[in-house]
Design a protein around this motif. Structure first.
Motif: not given
Length: 581
Positions: A67, A183, A228, A232, A236, A244-245, A249
């Motif tokens: 991140s 994240t 996110h 990203r 996304f 996190v994806a 989520l």
């Protein structure tokens, strides 16, 4: 505030003095710290905010799951300092200052938790125990710039909110901290799940905590989605198990919706609340199974067998404590165990309204300690959470020592008690004095050994090219030289990792095809590194084992470079009739 600043200065001085030589020579504690600096450099040099790939690895095809959030404080410090002292020194100062400021934030949260549990009397012993915890301070020491320090800070921030007065505001603070924690790295999922379980159990026992729980989960889900999007961007919707994806989520959203819906039966009793909470958790789990069943195997479940066996199993920070050296295992567990004892003492002597806080700390610390047993790197967070609780035990022993009437015995007992402020160091020292653990086998004496991966900076004198180097030294090589490389220790580049392992362990003839296929101009190593010793021991007739014995390989031309690192130029083309695979 004076006690906090004093504790921070004490801890910072200890860390700077203990690591002075490494600071001056800029020897990173871990390869990930070097890679983090490279991430920041690339971003400041113009690489996109959403692009965290390493374009100097594996021909530019090396995706990363990191991140950008952790890059922000480092980049800010470098940008602020550059006009005053120039880019190199600004970078060097930032490598020291940012971790120490992170330490200050962590200590302030530890002090706040201690104050919530037992007033000002617990603050000083809590700070002392935190400052003397090696597993904790290692993650917050100069040059330790990877994400672990921020994970500790955020876990402490959630804990501080968890034991605050249960309101929507405290719940929102917890949720935001959890969103940031996940994240930054999905490694925080176990402690985040433990925190959610403690908050949920609190609601089951005390329905008045429902508003806090709902605010925490709603803020966590919405915050995770927002972060996110912010980190990203156009990626996304890309699936991932290691970050996190969308599937994660959706899991959060379904679980949150279940808990919010459960508010309609809040008044029906603890059994009904328990069933509602279990139903929300089951619905969230089912969502993950439906959308991303491969994630149940974890982020390393799809690694090729060679990479899993040779590389992953050697990354000790991700392995359980029973696979570590016993001295380190004892140093990691001593303070958490003292914390559990302190939590029991605190709960026993607390007023009825304070017992809830002690019970939550004890439950969370138990979960954090169990996590550390199975994943060594989680020990730092367990130590951070343990310090405020263990302070109750230390203070009680200290009070008894100071009640001794005769001066000399009182002084001796007080000094002896203060040594207990570092239970991990004390226990590890005692174990070390009686331990018969053997040191790792000595590397071959034919070459000088490297003190750290930083010795690879000598390769900067060579014309820029692609270097076929061991996995663990590659980040330092990229930071200190303009060269490109093949692989680093990052599981998304598993095929490149397999290529490096194969190249060093294969016979010279087979290794040549692998290395030429990687378009490497050089082969370079840092003798004495653990990774190379593993290649030599597993493949005694492999390329590195033969080079380590001093054998000359016809297609490798030795290059004169300064220092202990070794380099060879790859001679091309291949002999007639042969082709690279």
């Amino acid at each position: 505030m004076t006690v906090l600043l004093g504790g921070w200065i004490f801890a910072a001085l200890l860390l700077v003095v203990a690591g002075w030589r490494g600071i001056v020579e800029r020897r990173f504690p871990d390869a990930d710290d070097a890679m983090r600096l490279l991430e920041v450099r690339d971003w400041l040099a113009g690489q996109g905010w959403f692009d965290v790939a390493q374009h100097r690895l594996n021909g530019g095809d090396f995706p990363m799951h990191w991140s950008r959030l952790v890059d922000l404080p480092l980049a800010a410090a470098i940008v602020v300092l550059r006009p005053w002292c120039g880019p190199p020194l600004a970078e060097h100062i930032a490598l020291v200052v940012v971790p120490l400021l992170t330490l200050l934030v962590a200590l302030s949260l530890i002090a706040a938790i201690a104050r919530r549990l037992g007033g000002e009397a617990l603050v000083l012993p809590a700070l002392l125990m935190a400052a003397l915890s090696i597993p904790l301070t290692f993650q917050l020491s100069p040059l330790r710039i990877d994400h672990h320090g921020w994970q500790i800070v955020l876990a402490l921030a959630v804990t501080r909110g968890l034991i605050a007065t249960p309101t929507m505001r405290s719940g929102s603070i917890c949720g935001l901290a959890l969103a940031l924690l996940l994240t930054i790295s999905l490694e925080g999922l176990p402690i985040a799940a433990a925190i959610g379980a403690v908050a949920g159990l609190g609601w089951v026992l005390q329905p008045g905590r429902g508003a806090m729980l709902r605010a925490m989960l709603v803020t966590l889900t919405s915050g995770a989605v927002a972060l996110h999007v912010a980190t990203r961007g156009p990626d996304f919707w890309l699936p991932a198990c290691d970050a996190v994806a969308p599937a994660w989520l959706a899991t959060l959203a379904v679980a949150t919706a279940g808990v919010v819906a459960a508010s309609t039966i809040e008044r029906f009793g603890a059994a009904a609340r328990s069933m509602a909470l279990a139903g929300a958790g089951a619905a969230g789990g089912a969502t993950l199974v439906l959308l991303a069943p491969t994630c149940l195997a974890g982020p390393f479940g799809t690694l090729p067998p060679l990479v899993y066996r040779i590389w992953y199993l050697s990354v000790l920070e991700g392995r359980p404590l029973w696979e570590q050296q016993s001295v380190w295992a004892v140093a990691t567990l001593a303070l958490p165990l003292a914390g559990l004892l302190g939590a029991a003492i605190g709960w026993r002597h607390a007023t009825p309204e304070m017992r809830d806080r002690w019970a939550m700390i004890a439950t969370l610390l138990l979960a954090a300690t169990a996590t550390a047993v199975f994943v060594s790197r989680a020990g730092a967070t367990a130590n951070a959470l343990a310090a405020p609780a263990a302070a109750a035990w230390l203070r009680r022993v200290l009070v008894r020592a100071r009640r001794i009437e005769r001066p000399m015995p009182r002084v001796v007992a007080t000094v002896a008690t203060l040594t207990l402020a570092a239970p991990g160091t004390l226990a590890a020292g005692l174990l070390q004095s009686v331990s018969n653990e053997r040191a790792a086998p000595e590397p071959p004496a034919l070459y000088r050994t490297c003190r750290s991966a930083g010795d690879m900076r000598a390769l900067a004198a060579l014309p820029t090219g692609t270097v076929f180097a061991p996995i663990d030294v590659t980040p330092a090589l990229l930071v200190d030289t303009p060269h490109r490389a093949v692989a680093g220790g990052y599981h998304r580049g598993a095929r490149a990792i397999a290529r490096v392992i194969t190249g060093f362990m294969a016979s010279p003839d087979a290794a040549r095809g692998v290395i030429v296929a990687s378009r490497a101009d050089y082969v370079a190593v840092c003798p004495g590194m653990q990774e190379l010793d593993a290649y030599r021991q597993r493949a005694p007739n492999g390329l590195w084992a033969r080079l380590a014995r001093g054998e000359r390989i016809a297609w490798l031309l030795p290059l004169p470079i300064r220092g202990p690192a070794l380099a060879w130029q790859v001679i091309r083309p291949l002999p007639e009739g042969r082709s690279a695979p």
